[in-house]
Design a protein around this motif. Structure first.
Motif, PDB file in Angstrom:
ATOM      1  N   ASN A  82      43.095  37.141  39.828  1.00  0.00           N
ATOM      2  CA  ASN A  82      43.708  38.385  39.352  1.00  0.00           C
ATOM      3  C   ASN A  82      42.697  39.527  39.270  1.00  0.00           C
ATOM      4  OD1 ASN A  82      46.713  37.965  38.165  1.00  0.00           O
ATOM      5  ND2 ASN A  82      45.559  36.065  38.007  1.00  0.00           N
ATOM      6  N   LEU A  83      41.448  39.211  38.941  1.00  0.00           N
ATOM      7  CA  LEU A  83      40.411  40.242  38.945  1.00  0.00           C
ATOM      8  C   LEU A  83      40.184  40.766  40.352  1.00  0.00           C
ATOM      9  CD1 LEU A  83      38.178  41.880  37.556  1.00  0.00           C
ATOM     10  CD2 LEU A  83      36.655  39.903  37.849  1.00  0.00           C
ATOM     11  N   ALA A  84      40.168  39.872  41.339  1.00  0.00           N
ATOM     12  CA  ALA A  84      40.029  40.305  42.733  1.00  0.00           C
ATOM     13  C   ALA A  84      41.218  41.161  43.159  1.00  0.00           C
ATOM     14  CB  ALA A  84      39.894  39.081  43.645  1.00  0.00           C
ATOM     15  N   GLY A  85      42.414  40.818  42.678  1.00  0.00           N
ATOM     16  CA  GLY A  85      43.571  41.641  42.986  1.00  0.00           C
ATOM     17  C   GLY A  85      43.468  43.035  42.404  1.00  0.00           C
ATOM     18  N   ALA A  86      42.996  43.143  41.167  1.00  0.00           N
ATOM     19  CA  ALA A  86      42.815  44.461  40.553  1.00  0.00           C
ATOM     20  C   ALA A  86      41.740  45.266  41.287  1.00  0.00           C
ATOM     21  CB  ALA A  86      42.441  44.294  39.079  1.00  0.00           C
ATOM     22  N   ASP A  87      40.640  44.620  41.639  1.00  0.00           N
ATOM     23  CA  ASP A  87      39.588  45.310  42.390  1.00  0.00           C
ATOM     24  C   ASP A  87      40.076  45.742  43.770  1.00  0.00           C
ATOM     25  OD1 ASP A  87      37.745  45.075  40.337  1.00  0.00           O
ATOM     26  OD2 ASP A  87      36.933  43.180  41.072  1.00  0.00           O
ATOM     27  N   PHE A  88      40.858  44.887  44.423  1.00  0.00           N
ATOM     28  CA  PHE A  88      41.403  45.202  45.742  1.00  0.00           C
ATOM     29  C   PHE A  88      42.273  46.454  45.682  1.00  0.00           C
ATOM     30  CE2 PHE A  88      44.742  44.856  48.947  1.00  0.00           C
ATOM     31  CZ  PHE A  88      44.016  44.608  50.098  1.00  0.00           C
ATOM     32  N   LEU A  89      43.175  46.526  44.720  1.00  0.00           N
ATOM     33  CA  LEU A  89      44.061  47.684  44.589  1.00  0.00           C
ATOM     34  C   LEU A  89      43.275  48.934  44.195  1.00  0.00           C
ATOM     35  CD1 LEU A  89      47.111  46.052  42.778  1.00  0.00           C
ATOM     36  CD2 LEU A  89      46.911  46.677  45.189  1.00  0.00           C
ATOM     37  N   PHE A  90      42.316  48.783  43.283  1.00  0.00           N
ATOM     38  CA  PHE A  90      41.516  49.935  42.852  1.00  0.00           C
ATOM     39  C   PHE A  90      40.753  50.538  44.026  1.00  0.00           C
ATOM     40  CE2 PHE A  90      37.642  51.812  41.026  1.00  0.00           C
ATOM     41  CZ  PHE A  90      38.196  52.668  40.084  1.00  0.00           C
ATOM     42  N   LEU A  91      40.173  49.690  44.864  1.00  0.00           N
ATOM     43  CA  LEU A  91      39.432  50.176  46.028  1.00  0.00           C
ATOM     44  C   LEU A  91      40.364  50.807  47.060  1.00  0.00           C
ATOM     45  CD1 LEU A  91      36.936  47.204  46.410  1.00  0.00           C
ATOM     46  CD2 LEU A  91      36.368  49.525  45.693  1.00  0.00           C
ATOM     47  N   CYS A  92      41.526  50.223  47.262  1.00  0.00           N
ATOM     48  CA  CYS A  92      42.489  50.795  48.217  1.00  0.00           C
ATOM     49  C   CYS A  92      42.913  52.188  47.781  1.00  0.00           C
ATOM     50  CB  CYS A  92      43.703  49.886  48.347  1.00  0.00           C
ATOM     51  SG  CYS A  92      43.424  48.356  49.267  1.00  0.00           S
ATOM     52  N   PHE A  93      43.255  52.341  46.517  1.00  0.00           N
ATOM     53  CA  PHE A  93      43.702  53.640  46.023  1.00  0.00           C
ATOM     54  C   PHE A  93      42.580  54.675  46.099  1.00  0.00           C
ATOM     55  CE2 PHE A  93      46.690  51.030  43.168  1.00  0.00           C
ATOM     56  CZ  PHE A  93      47.628  50.956  44.187  1.00  0.00           C
ATOM     57  N   ASN A  94      41.348  54.256  45.801  1.00  0.00           N
ATOM     58  CA  ASN A  94      40.221  55.187  45.887  1.00  0.00           C
ATOM     59  C   ASN A  94      39.952  55.607  47.319  1.00  0.00           C
ATOM     60  OD1 ASN A  94      38.359  55.911  43.413  1.00  0.00           O
ATOM     61  ND2 ASN A  94      39.226  53.902  42.982  1.00  0.00           N
ATOM     62  N   ALA A  95      40.075  54.672  48.258  1.00  0.00           N
ATOM     63  CA  ALA A  95      39.847  55.014  49.661  1.00  0.00           C
ATOM     64  C   ALA A  95      40.879  56.026  50.151  1.00  0.00           C
ATOM     65  CB  ALA A  95      39.887  53.752  50.520  1.00  0.00           C
ATOM     66  N   VAL A  96      42.154  55.789  49.836  1.00  0.00           N
ATOM     67  CA  VAL A  96      43.208  56.711  50.256  1.00  0.00           C
ATOM     68  C   VAL A  96      43.016  58.082  49.620  1.00  0.00           C
ATOM     69  CG1 VAL A  96      45.689  57.143  50.211  1.00  0.00           C
ATOM     70  CG2 VAL A  96      44.837  54.843  50.673  1.00  0.00           C
ATOM     71  N   HIS A  97      42.691  58.091  48.333  1.00  0.00           N
ATOM     72  CA  HIS A  97      42.479  59.359  47.639  1.00  0.00           C
ATOM     73  C   HIS A  97      41.295  60.117  48.218  1.00  0.00           C
ATOM     74  CE1 HIS A  97      40.725  61.831  44.325  1.00  0.00           C
ATOM     75  NE2 HIS A  97      41.973  62.227  44.229  1.00  0.00           N
ATOM     76  N   SER A  98      40.195  59.428  48.503  1.00  0.00           N
ATOM     77  CA  SER A  98      39.015  60.103  49.050  1.00  0.00           C
ATOM     78  C   SER A  98      39.292  60.662  50.441  1.00  0.00           C
ATOM     79  CB  SER A  98      37.829  59.126  49.098  1.00  0.00           C
ATOM     80  OG  SER A  98      37.438  58.754  47.794  1.00  0.00           O
ATOM     81  N   ILE A  99      40.063  59.937  51.237  1.00  0.00           N
ATOM     82  CA  ILE A  99      40.443  60.460  52.561  1.00  0.00           C
ATOM     83  C   ILE A  99      41.232  61.763  52.408  1.00  0.00           C
ATOM     84  CG2 ILE A  99      41.856  60.012  54.602  1.00  0.00           C
ATOM     85  CD1 ILE A  99      41.086  57.071  54.337  1.00  0.00           C
ATOM     86  N   GLN A 100      42.170  61.784  51.466  1.00  0.00           N
ATOM     87  CA  GLN A 100      42.946  62.991  51.243  1.00  0.00           C
ATOM     88  C   GLN A 100      42.088  64.134  50.729  1.00  0.00           C
ATOM     89  OE1 GLN A 100      46.315  62.150  48.748  1.00  0.00           O
ATOM     90  NE2 GLN A 100      47.450  61.141  50.387  1.00  0.00           N
TER      91      GLN A 100
END
Length: 337
Positions: A82-100
């Motif tokens: 579950n920690l890996a799942g939270a880290d996975f989602l956090f990184l995905c959202f940050n990557a998309v936000h930084s691209i924008q």
């Protein structure tokens, strides 16, 4: 009414429509130099966030795949999953936000405030899972008889589901109260929910620090010391990396955002700095698992990530682990003979 964006700016909403207020209001002299410097730093940090996030997403995806489909789960591996799942989602959202954000520096696009909810939700979930892991390991060391005989069987799964739900509810209520979704409630409700989330963060940090310290004292002090296992090293390094890097995001969103006057004290791009450090934390966790699993067994050409992850989650002393490997090797030799 003022609203906070993911870039740390204030958005004023009124009868005449939204209007952005930035820290630099002129483009002459030192203000122009400050604006140029902030834009350069902003671009660099967001570019680094994308690179680190992609690496972290790959690492956490491997952990999710191995723990979810390739390995037998136990009490601690469920938390790690579950920690890996939270880290996975956090990184995905940050990557998309930084691209924008990078695109918005050259072309006018809309960046949704919904990213605030996603960042807060996954950050709270990750911190909650880490606190639960540390607490569970401390209980297993301090109360071994109760832990083995009286602990409910599905405690880890139930606790993870509860923490995910609580994190989602708190983040959604804060977003609704502060006007991220609709017009929001009164300003007092926004402040109250900010205070509740900030208090919850303090509770999680106290639990994380207290359980980690208790486990540390149990390992190195007292007459009934416990042996250091790979699982203990994994948890200790994960907690240490979070305190060094991941804590910055919580300080930014739930302390600086709570006390808006402190924005004037800190330089520009504080959000990008905190997001970058938190991405480093989420990216480092899979690296910690595989490095701990490879300690004293540096045969990278013969071993697989699955073997390294299994060793990183082993809760047996090094001597017993070596004895088990020796006995299994001898039994294999006898079978061949």
């Amino acid at each position: 009414m003022w609203e906070r964006t993911t870039s740390g700016e204030l958005l004023a909403t009124g009868s005449t429509g939204p209007a952005w207020r930035t820290d630099v209001t002129t483009v002459n002299g030192s203000d122009y130099i400050l604006t140029t410097s902030c834009d350069t730093t902003k671009f660099t940090l967001n570019f680094l966030i994308i690179i680190i996030a992609l690496v972290g997403v790959a690492g956490n995806a491997i952990v999710l795949w191995l723990l979810g489909f390739q390995m037998r789960r136990n009490a601690f591996s469920i938390y790690i999953l579950n920690l890996a799942g939270a880290d996975f989602l956090f990184l995905c959202f940050n990557a998309v936000h930084s691209i924008q954000v990078i695109i918005s520096m050259y072309r006018s696009i809309f960046i949704s405030g919904f990213f605030n909810v996603l960042f807060n939700f996954t950050y709270l979930a990750g911190l909650s899972m880490l606190s639960a892991i540390s607490t569970e390991r401390s209980l297993s060391a301090l109360l071994p008889i109760w832990y083995r005989c009286r602990r409910p069987r599905h405690t880890s799964a139930a606790m993870c589901a509860l923490l995910w739900t609580l994190s989602l509810i708190l983040s959604a209520l804060q977003a609704e109260a502060c006007g991220t979704f609709f017009n929001g409630f009164a300003h007092g409700w926004c402040k109250r929910l900010d205070s509740i989330i900030f208090a919850w963060l303090i509770v999680l940090l106290v639990v994380l620090s207290g359980s980690s310290l208790a486990l540390l004292l149990r390992v190195f002090c007292g007459s009934h010391r416990i042996a250091v296992t790979r699982l203990y090293v994994t948890i200790a390094l994960t907690v240490l990396v979070f305190l060094l890097f991941g804590l910055s995001y919580g300080i930014y969103w739930f302390l600086l955002d709570w006390i808006e006057e402190l924005y004037r004290v800190f330089p520009c791009n504080v959000f990008e700095i905190s997001a970058f450090l938190s991405c480093v934390n989420s990216c480092a966790n899979p690296i910690i698992y595989f490095l701990v699993g490879s300690i004293r067994h540096c045969r990278f050409q013969c071993q697989t990530p699955k073997v390294f992850l299994q060793r990183a989650l082993q809760d047996v002393p090094e001597e017993e682990e070596g004895a088990e490997r020796g006995s299994s090797r001898k039994s294999g030799e006898l079978e061949t003979v």
